[in-house]
Design an enzyme around this catalytic site. Sequence first.
Site, PDB file in Angstrom:
ATOM      1  CG  PHE A 149      10.990  19.790 -45.910  1.00 46.10           C
ATOM      2  CD1 PHE A 149      11.970  20.350 -46.734  1.00 46.10           C
ATOM      3  CD2 PHE A 149       9.684  20.252 -46.039  1.00 46.10           C
ATOM      4  CE1 PHE A 149      11.645  21.336 -47.663  1.00 46.10           C
ATOM      5  CE2 PHE A 149       9.353  21.227 -46.963  1.00 46.10           C
ATOM      6  CZ  PHE A 149      10.339  21.770 -47.785  1.00 46.10           C
ATOM      7  CE  LYS A 173       7.509  13.135 -37.154  1.00 47.01           C
ATOM      8  NZ  LYS A 173       7.868  13.357 -38.580  1.00 47.01           N
ATOM      9  CD  GLU A 176       7.406  12.417 -42.944  1.00 49.20           C
ATOM     10  OE1 GLU A 176       7.829  13.255 -42.135  1.00 49.20           O
ATOM     11  OE2 GLU A 176       6.198  12.301 -43.233  1.00 49.20           O
ATOM     12  NE  ARG A 177       8.168  16.180 -46.677  1.00 49.33           N
ATOM     13  CZ  ARG A 177       7.445  17.264 -46.891  1.00 49.33           C
ATOM     14  NH1 ARG A 177       7.672  18.002 -47.944  1.00 49.33           N
ATOM     15  NH2 ARG A 177       6.496  17.615 -46.059  1.00 49.33           N
ATOM     16  CB  SER A 226       1.997  23.083 -43.167  1.00 54.30           C
ATOM     17  OG  SER A 226       1.481  21.849 -42.730  1.00 54.30           O
ATOM     18  CB  CYS A 281       8.839  29.452 -41.960  1.00 54.94           C
ATOM     19  SG  CYS A 281      10.136  29.909 -40.819  1.00 54.94           S
ATOM     20  CD  GLU A 382       3.931  28.217 -46.135  1.00 53.06           C
ATOM     21  OE1 GLU A 382       3.194  27.327 -45.674  1.00 53.06           O
ATOM     22  OE2 GLU A 382       4.969  28.604 -45.568  1.00 53.06           O
TER      23      GLU A 382
END
Length: 498
Positions: A149, A173, A176-177, A226, A281, A382
Amino acid sequence: MRTITHWIGGKPVSGSSTRTGPVWNPATGEQQAEVVLAGAEDLDAAVRTAQAAFERWSQSSLSQRSKILFAFRELVNARTQELAEVIADEHGKVVSDARGEVQRGLEVVEFACGIPTLLKGGYSDQVSTGVDVFSFRQPLGVCAGITPFNFPIMVPMWMHPVAIACGNTFVLKPSERDPSASLLVAELWAEAGLPEGVFNVVQGDKEAVDALLDHPGVAAVSFVGSTPIAKYIHRRGTANGKRVQALGGAKNHAIVLPDAPIDYASDHLVAAAFGSAGERCMAISAAVAVGSAADELVAAVSDKARAVKVGPGRDPDSEMGPVVTRAARDRIVGLIGTGEQQGARLTVDGRGLSVPGHENGFFVGPTVIDDVTTEMDVYREEIFGPVLSVVRADSVDDAIALINSNPYGNGTAVFTSSGEAARRFQRGVNVGMIGINVPIPVPMAYYSFGGWKDSLFGDKHIHGPEGVSFYTRAKVVTSRWPHVEAASGATYHFPTAN
Ligand code: NAD
């Protein structure tokens, strides 16, 4: 309620699955849309479309491809503000930061515009008498991207421009957020002249991902997200015979040596820790203060953290927006509490921050935690929020050892005025991307991006030369054009040069 769809075969498609997920406005805490969540059938439709498109796209000339890439580059550039606003509305980050994200994605498109040069092969004349050898690279087929996201434009752009330039077709893909940005990108590809079916977007969650990992029509998977999911994607994708690169999470350290200018280092530390609410990240989440640097550094960083303007991403005065969901906010707040319980010292506490007019938004203020040790949860997890932990170390070698004992190895930085210390650091840390007086050392598009250890599963880093290598495979041709009269009869020993 607005419905966010897939994009398959050059147009929006609702698909056959009836499952949907909520898309929030992080600044208000309200649901603003729903996104369709693909099942295996929808995923199969996208892969089949991409397989059919591959037949022609893989035969397109390099100049046709680079023309479309240049057109796409122009469109992304012209529509940067619109793309940035779409990001800000669903992710929550401030628009100026989102524009930076688009810019960094655009750099990968610009890299991919040079595909005729990037795909130049090798040629060896006369390797044996009358024999030449040459090599070239060909596309793989349908390549897939599964993305997080936190960079809904940039991270997918680490993948699809390079994959498509190499002659592959692509199924993305996205998270979805924040799924809308990918549909706008799909429209821009279409406007740039990309044939239908070359770039497809399938919205979804684990169900779509699993279908993709198991689909025999998918040749390669690029994943960014992640670490636990990266490991899973790598394991399942490779077990199914796919080429997989899976970039994982991070815990990025910046060490500050006593000879570093503290004002400069603290400016960069707060920007790297709190920019995008720490949801990068490459965010710095652990400052390692060496020796006498510590007290002055903590004081400077704390003052600057208190001054960060937190507000909705669309407000031009905001320097930091909300985090992505209520669940993310609650998790971050919980971890800050754990730090306090485990004995760390909160010098700036962002819990309980309320933004006037946006009381239900998913806000957490910048937080600085001093005296953190490596056993504490705030260090081990994290956090992926605006939380900077300060760990103290006695020497540069202790700091390097601390970084190397961390399971992640994405990015790291050193602040110093000593070239000798910086060189010891760059050679000694087991980390893929290193900054020297640069806090977020994201490589330019013509280098490749990737971490070490639990930050990357697979052999290839992403975009840049390793991206071209990932999305293609090599052929080596050995050729001889003999005169008919030179036929020398059959020989049965293993061929050697002469
Ligand atoms: P995530 O791992 O939760 O999700 C990433 C993608 O995987 C999404 O598309 C999601 O739908 C899918 N997914 C989630 N759970 C799944 C499951 N159980 N099975 C199959 N697919 C699943 O990551 P996120 O929260 O969206 O993003 C933040 C994470 O991404 C952080 O850990 C961050 O460090 C990492 N990240 C890494 C890099 C890098 O370059 N190394 C870059 C950006 C983000």
